[in-house]
Design a protein around this motif. Structure first.
Motif, PDB file in Angstrom:
ATOM      1  N   ARG A   8     167.553  69.216  43.691  1.00 52.94           N
ATOM      2  CA  ARG A   8     166.992  68.289  44.692  1.00 52.94           C
ATOM      3  C   ARG A   8     166.404  69.056  45.876  1.00 52.94           C
ATOM      4  O   ARG A   8     165.307  68.779  46.326  1.00 52.94           O
ATOM      5  CB  ARG A   8     168.096  67.365  45.227  1.00 52.94           C
ATOM      6  CG  ARG A   8     168.585  66.368  44.228  1.00 52.94           C
ATOM      7  CD  ARG A   8     169.777  65.638  44.809  1.00 52.94           C
ATOM      8  NE  ARG A   8     170.362  64.740  43.824  1.00 52.94           N
ATOM      9  CZ  ARG A   8     171.552  64.177  43.962  1.00 52.94           C
ATOM     10  NH1 ARG A   8     172.281  64.422  45.031  1.00 52.94           N
ATOM     11  NH2 ARG A   8     172.017  63.371  43.037  1.00 52.94           N
ATOM     12  N   LYS A   9     167.193  70.026  46.371  1.00 55.15           N
ATOM     13  CA  LYS A   9     166.747  70.742  47.574  1.00 55.15           C
ATOM     14  C   LYS A   9     165.471  71.550  47.301  1.00 55.15           C
ATOM     15  O   LYS A   9     164.654  71.750  48.201  1.00 55.15           O
ATOM     16  CB  LYS A   9     167.867  71.630  48.121  1.00 55.15           C
ATOM     17  CG  LYS A   9     168.317  72.711  47.179  1.00 55.15           C
ATOM     18  CD  LYS A   9     169.590  73.384  47.669  1.00 55.15           C
ATOM     19  CE  LYS A   9     170.003  74.476  46.712  1.00 55.15           C
ATOM     20  NZ  LYS A   9     171.417  74.767  46.715  1.00 55.15           N
ATOM     21  N   ILE A  57     162.515  68.930  47.080  1.00 55.58           N
ATOM     22  CA  ILE A  57     162.120  68.506  48.431  1.00 55.58           C
ATOM     23  C   ILE A  57     161.145  69.510  49.049  1.00 55.58           C
ATOM     24  O   ILE A  57     160.165  69.144  49.678  1.00 55.58           O
ATOM     25  CB  ILE A  57     163.399  68.340  49.294  1.00 55.58           C
ATOM     26  CG1 ILE A  57     164.136  67.075  48.846  1.00 55.58           C
ATOM     27  CG2 ILE A  57     163.091  68.310  50.773  1.00 55.58           C
ATOM     28  CD1 ILE A  57     165.563  66.973  49.362  1.00 55.58           C
ATOM     29  N   LYS A  58     161.419  70.778  48.827  1.00 55.10           N
ATOM     30  CA  LYS A  58     160.526  71.819  49.375  1.00 55.10           C
ATOM     31  C   LYS A  58     159.221  71.897  48.582  1.00 55.10           C
ATOM     32  O   LYS A  58     158.142  72.050  49.157  1.00 55.10           O
ATOM     33  CB  LYS A  58     161.218  73.190  49.342  1.00 55.10           C
ATOM     34  CG  LYS A  58     162.410  73.283  50.251  1.00 55.10           C
ATOM     35  CD  LYS A  58     161.966  73.397  51.689  1.00 55.10           C
ATOM     36  CE  LYS A  58     163.141  73.627  52.611  1.00 55.10           C
ATOM     37  NZ  LYS A  58     162.744  73.556  54.021  1.00 55.10           N
ATOM     38  N   ALA A  98     157.759  69.545  47.194  1.00 52.87           N
ATOM     39  CA  ALA A  98     156.951  68.360  47.491  1.00 52.87           C
ATOM     40  C   ALA A  98     155.929  68.617  48.598  1.00 52.87           C
ATOM     41  O   ALA A  98     154.884  67.958  48.647  1.00 52.87           O
ATOM     42  CB  ALA A  98     157.872  67.204  47.890  1.00 52.87           C
ATOM     43  N   LYS A 124     158.790  63.772  48.120  1.00 51.67           N
ATOM     44  CA  LYS A 124     160.034  64.324  48.676  1.00 51.67           C
ATOM     45  C   LYS A 124     161.164  63.303  48.552  1.00 51.67           C
ATOM     46  O   LYS A 124     162.266  63.629  48.100  1.00 51.67           O
ATOM     47  CB  LYS A 124     159.780  64.671  50.151  1.00 51.67           C
ATOM     48  CG  LYS A 124     160.972  65.195  50.889  1.00 51.67           C
ATOM     49  CD  LYS A 124     160.582  65.528  52.317  1.00 51.67           C
ATOM     50  CE  LYS A 124     161.821  65.700  53.173  1.00 51.67           C
ATOM     51  NZ  LYS A 124     161.521  66.079  54.536  1.00 51.67           N
ATOM     52  N   LYS A 125     160.859  62.060  48.920  1.00 54.02           N
ATOM     53  CA  LYS A 125     161.895  61.012  48.869  1.00 54.02           C
ATOM     54  C   LYS A 125     162.404  60.824  47.454  1.00 54.02           C
ATOM     55  O   LYS A 125     163.591  60.605  47.231  1.00 54.02           O
ATOM     56  CB  LYS A 125     161.329  59.692  49.392  1.00 54.02           C
ATOM     57  CG  LYS A 125     161.323  59.625  50.899  1.00 54.02           C
ATOM     58  CD  LYS A 125     160.893  58.242  51.359  1.00 54.02           C
ATOM     59  CE  LYS A 125     160.656  58.224  52.849  1.00 54.02           C
ATOM     60  NZ  LYS A 125     159.725  57.172  53.238  1.00 54.02           N
ATOM     61  N   ILE A 129     165.041  63.345  46.205  1.00 48.21           N
ATOM     62  CA  ILE A 129     166.378  63.253  46.813  1.00 48.21           C
ATOM     63  C   ILE A 129     167.385  62.582  45.877  1.00 48.21           C
ATOM     64  O   ILE A 129     168.573  62.861  45.931  1.00 48.21           O
ATOM     65  CB  ILE A 129     166.299  62.485  48.161  1.00 48.21           C
ATOM     66  CG1 ILE A 129     165.476  63.288  49.155  1.00 48.21           C
ATOM     67  CG2 ILE A 129     167.690  62.190  48.730  1.00 48.21           C
ATOM     68  CD1 ILE A 129     165.149  62.563  50.449  1.00 48.21           C
TER      69      ILE A 129
END
Ligand SMILES: Cc1cc2nc3c(=O)[nH]c(=O)nc-3n(C[C@H](O)[C@H](O)[C@H](O)COP(=O)(O)O)c2cc1C
Length: 432
Positions: free
Chosen positions: A390-391, A394-395, A397, A407-408, A411
């Motif tokens: 996930r982390k 997010i990056k 994205a 990004k959402k 998560i």
């Protein structure tokens, strides 16, 4: 807890330029071209290449606890990163073998073994409090835990002078002897160097110093460096990661300089200096002037730099501003392996290329696949991988035109199916 506290919002500030007057006006393409003129293709200081031949360009992927496992490293390498560092592995964890996993408050063993043939050259980083344990941990790293039992490795930590070479059966085992004599690691596919972490701001345990806290007790740090350098075969470089000081008091700055000099006097190949203080953790900008002063004063020494390298331009600006031989790319490469491709682009006289959506998709697929392989021994490898990815998602994205929406969705990923669903929706992927 790794080298950054979990409550990262309190302990880190958003990307900003380092404090380095005029650095942002420097032209990265001109700097890259100068490096190639000076050192030939790759633009790497030949002193570094002589120590680790594969280290052929002036940047590398930093140790990043919780991130820089074999999966992230292999992705970086596929994009032109010449060499990577493992995350800091606590000496005790390493010596406890499997039993230490649950207790480990730093990197896990599985994140710190070379991830197959593609994961070389690799620098193994260790961190700890006791010189003999650090020496034994370094030996175990170099030998990949293959030359003796876990019990024997633990016993090494109790011996007065743990040594790798004296236990390798030199003379008895021609293969090992030849490998060591020809400047290679005693175990095939082992670490290209051992890096001692004297930088991590993570708190002391049982009142014992480790990481950056050693800057307050330089004599203890010197004992560690001495023990590790003595234990590791001469053919394998020992390097050091340091913060520029513990804090900004004259006493601590003096400690830094004392320890920095001692590292080279003891035979360490280079020091990577992070331009923040230990006290600063990850808050506020780094300072590049202390790095520049070190290089100006010590032209004969190899010095590497770290701090606020958020994009490809900062790699070259740090080199030009400070004179360091190589740049550690840390937060700037999380979800952005293209920073390495862009650095190679500049060195080869091209405009740095942004990743296309197709390239982003390919990396997202590969990274998940590699991470699944790295995590294969977990009870539920897919769930563990999905949560861990996930982390990264997010990056990653940030490169997408619909960055916020993508990004959402990263998560909430819980499975490979969820991951593929996002790729299909935003990156144009058909289901596998
Ligand atoms: C999450 C996180 C984990 C880190 N783990 C390590 C580590 O295990 N070993 C290490 O030497 N440095 C570690 N660092 C420090 C980085 O390598 C680097 O020196 C620091 O982030 C400064 O560079 P930057 O401002 O460009 O990110 C870590 C940093 C972060 C943010």
């Amino acid at each position: 807890m790794g080298c950054q506290s979990n409550s990262s919002s309190q302990n880190a500030t958003p990307p900003a330029f380092a404090i380095a007057d005029g650095a942002q006006e420097l032209d990265p393409s001109a700097i890259a071209s100068d490096l190639v003129d000076r050192f030939g293709p790759g633009g790497m200081d030949p002193r570094v290449k002589a120590l680790i031949p594969g280290f052929d360009a002036p940047f590398f992927q930093a140790g990043l606890a919780g991130y820089s496992d074999a999966a992230m490293r292999i992705i970086a390498r596929r994009h032109g990163c010449p060499i990577c560092v493992t995350e800091a592995l606590l000496d005790r964890t390493l010596l406890d073998g499997g039993k230490g996993f649950a207790k480990a408050d730093l990197g896990e063993i599985h994140d710190n073994v070379p991830g197959g043939d593609e994961d070389h050259p690799l620098i193994g980083q260790i961190m700890g409090s006791d010189p003999a344990e650090m020496a034994a941990a370094a030996i175990k790293m170099i030998e990949q835990g293959k030359l003796r039992s876990n019990k024997e490795y633990r016993k090494l930590a109790e011996s007065d002078e743990p040594r790798a070479t004296s236990h390798l059966g030199l003379g008895e085992d021609a293969d090992h002897a030849t490998r060591v004599a020809s400047g290679q690691s005693p175990v095939p596919s082992s670490f290209a160097a051992i890096d001692v972490n004297l930088a991590c701001p993570v708190k002391k345990i049982s009142k014992k110093s480790r990481g950056g806290h050693w800057l307050r007790e330089p004599e203890g740090a010197i004992e560690i460096l001495q023990a590790v350098r003595d234990a590791v075969p001469d053919s394998i470089p020992v390097t050091v990661k340091m913060r520029r000081s513990y804090d900004d008091t004259p006493e601590m700055k003096q400690n830094f300089l004392y320890l920095f000099d001692a590292a080279y006097d003891l035979g360490c190949a280079w020091v990577v200096v992070h331009g923040r203080t230990v006290e600063q953790k990850y808050v506020g900008p780094s300072r590049w002037d202390p790095l520049k002063e070190l290089v100006d004063r010590n032209p004969e020494r190899i010095i590497m730099g770290s701090g606020d390298v958020w994009d490809v331009n900062q790699i070259f600006r740090m080199i030009a501003y400070t004179g360091v031989s190589g740049v550690s790319v840390a937060r700037g490469c999380i979800g952005n392996p293209w920073i390495f491709r862009q650095a190679r682009d500049l060195l080869e006289g091209r405009e740095p290329r942004e990743p296309t959506i197709g390239e982003q998709r390919a990396v997202l697929e590969q990274h998940f696949e590699l991470a699944l392989a790295v995590n294969k021994n977990f009870r539920d490898p897919e769930l563990h991988t999905a949560k861990n990815m996930r982390k990264f998602g997010i990056k990653f994205a940030a490169h997408h035109p619909q960055a916020l929406e993508v990004k959402k969705s990263f998560i909430y990923v819980k499975s490979l199916d969820d991951w593929e669903e996002i790729l299909k929706k935003y990156y144009g992927m058909q289901p596998i």
